[in-house]
Design a protein around this motif. Structure first.
Motif, PDB file in Angstrom:
ATOM      1  N   PHE A   4     -50.008   2.537   2.242  1.00 16.66           N
ATOM      2  CA  PHE A   4     -50.210   1.840   3.520  1.00 16.66           C
ATOM      3  C   PHE A   4     -50.207   2.843   4.677  1.00 16.66           C
ATOM      4  O   PHE A   4     -51.025   2.745   5.604  1.00 16.66           O
ATOM      5  CB  PHE A   4     -49.121   0.781   3.730  1.00 16.66           C
ATOM      6  N   GLY A   5     -49.296   3.808   4.630  1.00 14.09           N
ATOM      7  CA  GLY A   5     -49.231   4.842   5.670  1.00 14.09           C
ATOM      8  C   GLY A   5     -50.500   5.666   5.723  1.00 14.09           C
ATOM      9  O   GLY A   5     -51.010   5.987   6.805  1.00 14.09           O
ATOM     10  N   VAL A   6     -51.039   6.037   4.554  1.00 16.00           N
ATOM     11  CA  VAL A   6     -52.277   6.828   4.500  1.00 16.00           C
ATOM     12  C   VAL A   6     -53.448   6.006   5.036  1.00 16.00           C
ATOM     13  O   VAL A   6     -54.273   6.500   5.816  1.00 16.00           O
ATOM     14  CB  VAL A   6     -52.556   7.308   3.055  1.00 16.00           C
ATOM     15  N   ILE A   7     -53.528   4.742   4.631  1.00 15.92           N
ATOM     16  CA  ILE A   7     -54.612   3.862   5.098  1.00 15.92           C
ATOM     17  C   ILE A   7     -54.540   3.696   6.618  1.00 15.92           C
ATOM     18  O   ILE A   7     -55.552   3.778   7.325  1.00 15.92           O
ATOM     19  CB  ILE A   7     -54.556   2.492   4.389  1.00 15.92           C
ATOM     20  N   LEU A   8     -53.318   3.479   7.124  1.00 16.75           N
ATOM     21  CA  LEU A   8     -53.135   3.341   8.571  1.00 16.75           C
ATOM     22  C   LEU A   8     -53.539   4.627   9.290  1.00 16.75           C
ATOM     23  O   LEU A   8     -54.193   4.590  10.339  1.00 16.75           O
ATOM     24  CB  LEU A   8     -51.681   2.977   8.872  1.00 16.75           C
ATOM     25  N   THR A   9     -53.163   5.777   8.713  1.00 19.61           N
ATOM     26  CA  THR A   9     -53.523   7.075   9.286  1.00 19.61           C
ATOM     27  C   THR A   9     -55.041   7.226   9.357  1.00 19.61           C
ATOM     28  O   THR A   9     -55.595   7.643  10.378  1.00 19.61           O
ATOM     29  CB  THR A   9     -52.920   8.222   8.447  1.00 19.61           C
ATOM     30  N   ALA A  35     -69.407  18.697  16.674  1.00 16.71           N
ATOM     31  CA  ALA A  35     -68.997  19.158  15.340  1.00 16.71           C
ATOM     32  C   ALA A  35     -67.479  19.342  15.256  1.00 16.71           C
ATOM     33  O   ALA A  35     -66.868  19.076  14.223  1.00 16.71           O
ATOM     34  CB  ALA A  35     -69.696  20.472  15.012  1.00 16.71           C
ATOM     35  N   PHE A  36     -66.884  19.790  16.367  1.00 17.83           N
ATOM     36  CA  PHE A  36     -65.452  20.098  16.364  1.00 17.83           C
ATOM     37  C   PHE A  36     -64.584  18.858  16.153  1.00 17.83           C
ATOM     38  O   PHE A  36     -63.642  18.871  15.365  1.00 17.83           O
ATOM     39  CB  PHE A  36     -65.072  20.793  17.678  1.00 17.83           C
ATOM     40  N   VAL A  37     -64.894  17.770  16.857  1.00 16.96           N
ATOM     41  CA  VAL A  37     -64.049  16.561  16.792  1.00 16.96           C
ATOM     42  C   VAL A  37     -63.986  15.977  15.377  1.00 16.96           C
ATOM     43  O   VAL A  37     -62.897  15.665  14.890  1.00 16.96           O
ATOM     44  CB  VAL A  37     -64.497  15.513  17.834  1.00 16.96           C
ATOM     45  N   PRO A  38     -65.120  15.818  14.667  1.00 12.22           N
ATOM     46  CA  PRO A  38     -65.009  15.298  13.293  1.00 12.22           C
ATOM     47  C   PRO A  38     -64.201  16.213  12.360  1.00 12.22           C
ATOM     48  O   PRO A  38     -63.422  15.730  11.537  1.00 12.22           O
ATOM     49  CB  PRO A  38     -66.467  15.204  12.817  1.00 12.22           C
ATOM     50  N   ILE A  39     -64.373  17.528  12.507  1.00 10.65           N
ATOM     51  CA  ILE A  39     -63.610  18.470  11.674  1.00 10.65           C
ATOM     52  C   ILE A  39     -62.122  18.353  11.970  1.00 10.65           C
ATOM     53  O   ILE A  39     -61.288  18.300  11.055  1.00 10.65           O
ATOM     54  CB  ILE A  39     -64.106  19.919  11.898  1.00 10.65           C
ATOM     55  N   LEU A  40     -61.770  18.283  13.255  1.00 12.34           N
ATOM     56  CA  LEU A  40     -60.363  18.124  13.639  1.00 12.34           C
ATOM     57  C   LEU A  40     -59.807  16.807  13.120  1.00 12.34           C
ATOM     58  O   LEU A  40     -58.688  16.763  12.594  1.00 12.34           O
ATOM     59  CB  LEU A  40     -60.235  18.188  15.171  1.00 12.34           C
ATOM     60  N   THR A  41     -60.588  15.741  13.219  1.00 15.69           N
ATOM     61  CA  THR A  41     -60.138  14.422  12.758  1.00 15.69           C
ATOM     62  C   THR A  41     -59.844  14.431  11.257  1.00 15.69           C
ATOM     63  O   THR A  41     -58.783  13.966  10.816  1.00 15.69           O
ATOM     64  CB  THR A  41     -61.212  13.351  13.073  1.00 15.69           C
ATOM     65  N   ILE A  42     -60.774  14.976  10.485  1.00 13.48           N
ATOM     66  CA  ILE A  42     -60.586  15.039   9.022  1.00 13.48           C
ATOM     67  C   ILE A  42     -59.370  15.898   8.681  1.00 13.48           C
ATOM     68  O   ILE A  42     -58.553  15.540   7.826  1.00 13.48           O
ATOM     69  CB  ILE A  42     -61.855  15.560   8.334  1.00 13.48           C
ATOM     70  N   GLY A  43     -59.242  17.030   9.362  1.00 13.75           N
ATOM     71  CA  GLY A  43     -58.102  17.908   9.125  1.00 13.75           C
ATOM     72  C   GLY A  43     -56.777  17.238   9.419  1.00 13.75           C
ATOM     73  O   GLY A  43     -55.819  17.356   8.640  1.00 13.75           O
ATOM     74  N   ILE A  45     -56.165  13.984   9.454  1.00 15.64           N
ATOM     75  CA  ILE A  45     -55.936  12.924   8.453  1.00 15.64           C
ATOM     76  C   ILE A  45     -55.345  13.527   7.180  1.00 15.64           C
ATOM     77  O   ILE A  45     -54.382  12.998   6.604  1.00 15.64           O
ATOM     78  CB  ILE A  45     -57.247  12.161   8.155  1.00 15.64           C
ATOM     79  N   ILE A  46     -55.896  14.660   6.750  1.00 15.48           N
ATOM     80  CA  ILE A  46     -55.399  15.319   5.531  1.00 15.48           C
ATOM     81  C   ILE A  46     -53.963  15.794   5.731  1.00 15.48           C
ATOM     82  O   ILE A  46     -53.093  15.587   4.866  1.00 15.48           O
ATOM     83  CB  ILE A  46     -56.321  16.489   5.122  1.00 15.48           C
ATOM     84  N   ILE A  47     -53.686  16.418   6.871  1.00 15.33           N
ATOM     85  CA  ILE A  47     -52.339  16.940   7.137  1.00 15.33           C
ATOM     86  C   ILE A  47     -51.312  15.808   7.178  1.00 15.33           C
ATOM     87  O   ILE A  47     -50.245  15.897   6.555  1.00 15.33           O
ATOM     88  CB  ILE A  47     -52.317  17.758   8.452  1.00 15.33           C
ATOM     89  N   VAL A  48     -51.632  14.730   7.902  1.00 11.11           N
ATOM     90  CA  VAL A  48     -50.688  13.610   8.004  1.00 11.11           C
ATOM     91  C   VAL A  48     -50.502  12.943   6.639  1.00 11.11           C
ATOM     92  O   VAL A  48     -49.379  12.578   6.255  1.00 11.11           O
ATOM     93  CB  VAL A  48     -51.161  12.590   9.069  1.00 11.11           C
ATOM     94  N   SER A  49     -51.585  12.799   5.877  1.00  7.24           N
ATOM     95  CA  SER A  49     -51.488  12.196   4.539  1.00  7.24           C
ATOM     96  C   SER A  49     -50.604  13.042   3.618  1.00  7.24           C
ATOM     97  O   SER A  49     -49.778  12.505   2.865  1.00  7.24           O
ATOM     98  CB  SER A  49     -52.880  12.034   3.928  1.00  7.24           C
ATOM     99  N   LEU A  50     -50.774  14.360   3.686  1.00  9.54           N
ATOM    100  CA  LEU A  50     -49.925  15.254   2.879  1.00  9.54           C
ATOM    101  C   LEU A  50     -48.468  15.150   3.314  1.00  9.54           C
ATOM    102  O   LEU A  50     -47.555  15.196   2.483  1.00  9.54           O
ATOM    103  CB  LEU A  50     -50.427  16.695   2.988  1.00  9.54           C
ATOM    104  N   ALA A  51     -48.254  15.021   4.620  1.00  9.25           N
ATOM    105  CA  ALA A  51     -46.874  14.875   5.119  1.00  9.25           C
ATOM    106  C   ALA A  51     -46.253  13.570   4.631  1.00  9.25           C
ATOM    107  O   ALA A  51     -45.075  13.527   4.272  1.00  9.25           O
ATOM    108  CB  ALA A  51     -46.872  14.944   6.643  1.00  9.25           C
ATOM    109  N   ILE A  52     -47.049  12.493   4.599  1.00  6.16           N
ATOM    110  CA  ILE A  52     -46.551  11.200   4.110  1.00  6.16           C
ATOM    111  C   ILE A  52     -46.105  11.313   2.656  1.00  6.16           C
ATOM    112  O   ILE A  52     -45.094  10.748   2.249  1.00  6.16           O
ATOM    113  CB  ILE A  52     -47.641  10.109   4.283  1.00  6.16           C
ATOM    114  N   TYR A  53     -46.825  12.085   1.862  1.00  7.41           N
ATOM    115  CA  TYR A  53     -46.486  12.263   0.448  1.00  7.41           C
ATOM    116  C   TYR A  53     -45.498  13.412   0.224  1.00  7.41           C
ATOM    117  O   TYR A  53     -45.239  13.803  -0.912  1.00  7.41           O
ATOM    118  CB  TYR A  53     -47.752  12.473  -0.388  1.00  7.41           C
ATOM    119  N   GLY A  54     -44.966  13.990   1.294  1.00  7.34           N
ATOM    120  CA  GLY A  54     -43.937  15.013   1.171  1.00  7.34           C
ATOM    121  C   GLY A  54     -44.439  16.364   0.712  1.00  7.34           C
ATOM    122  O   GLY A  54     -43.655  17.215   0.287  1.00  7.34           O
ATOM    123  N   GLN A  55     -45.735  16.601   0.840  1.00  9.30           N
ATOM    124  CA  GLN A  55     -46.299  17.865   0.378  1.00  9.30           C
ATOM    125  C   GLN A  55     -46.149  18.999   1.397  1.00  9.30           C
ATOM    126  O   GLN A  55     -46.377  20.156   1.055  1.00  9.30           O
ATOM    127  CB  GLN A  55     -47.796  17.670   0.060  1.00  9.30           C
TER     128      GLN A  55
END
Length: 197
Positions: A4-9, A35-43, A45-55
């Motif tokens: 749920f946290g990843v989906i919300l993120t 180009a910069f904004v989509p790359i930053l957004t994806i990055g 999302i990945i960072i927050v998702s990894l943080a949610i999973y404790g990585q």
């Protein structure tokens, strides 16, 4: 709960990224930020998702996240610094410059004269000239050689010097026929390609 946290993120950052990208595409800086904004957004999302999973406890993942954010910050600073530099080039100081000394057909003018009569003369429909302060002596000498002899007031005649930015804008609006400036800056060229022109 983590899913749920990843989906919300993804939803929150995705929406913010989409809106930001749409706005930047309409701006003058679309080439970079588009180009910069989509790359930053994806990055992010990945960072927050990894943080949610404790990585983020793993050093390599933490270092990669820090490097990514640092590169993003450096990219924005470098781009904005370069844009500020380009803008500063467009400003020409007229301090201590008396253009009236170079007016054509005036007594004791500093405008260069030909040793003999020009073989080409313009008598009717005189092209309107404008340009940079530094180049006024050049096109003033041209006027003196080719145009009909008369008074050409510095700020209200067929030959004026309203400086680079203003002269470029007047050319785009069709108020003058020829301008004498350095190569247009990137920002000036963007104005040419805009929907207004």
């Amino acid at each position: 709960m983590r899913i749920f946290g990843v989906i919300l993120t993804i939803l929150v950052f995705g929406f913010i990224g989409f809106v930001s990208t749409a706005l930047t595409v309409l701006s003058r800086d679309a080439k970079f930020y588009g180009a910069f904004v989509p790359i930053l957004t994806i990055g992010l999302i990945i960072i927050v998702s990894l943080a949610i999973y404790g990585q983020m406890k793993k050093k390599i993942i933490r270092y990669c996240a820090i490097i990514f954010i640092s590169l993003c910050a450096v990219s924005v600073i470098a781009y904005e610094g370069y844009q500020a530099y380009l803008t500063s080039l467009e400003v020409v100081s007229t301090q201590d410059v008396d253009l009236s000394e170079y007016q054509p057909f005036t007594g004791n003018t500093k405008a260069v004269s030909l040793d003999e009569e020009a073989t080409y003369k313009i008598k009717n429909n005189l092209p309107k000239l404008d340009g940079a302060t530094a180049l006024y002596p050049v096109y003033s000498a041209f006027v003196q050689a080719v145009y009909t002899e008369k008074d050409y007031p510095l700020y209200d005649s067929e030959i004026v010097s309203s400086q680079t930015n203003v002269a470029f804008g007047r050319l785009l609006k069709g108020e003058v026929d020829i301008i004498f400036i350095a190569h247009p800056s990137e920002n000036q060229m963007k104005k040419c390609r805009g929907p207004r022109y």
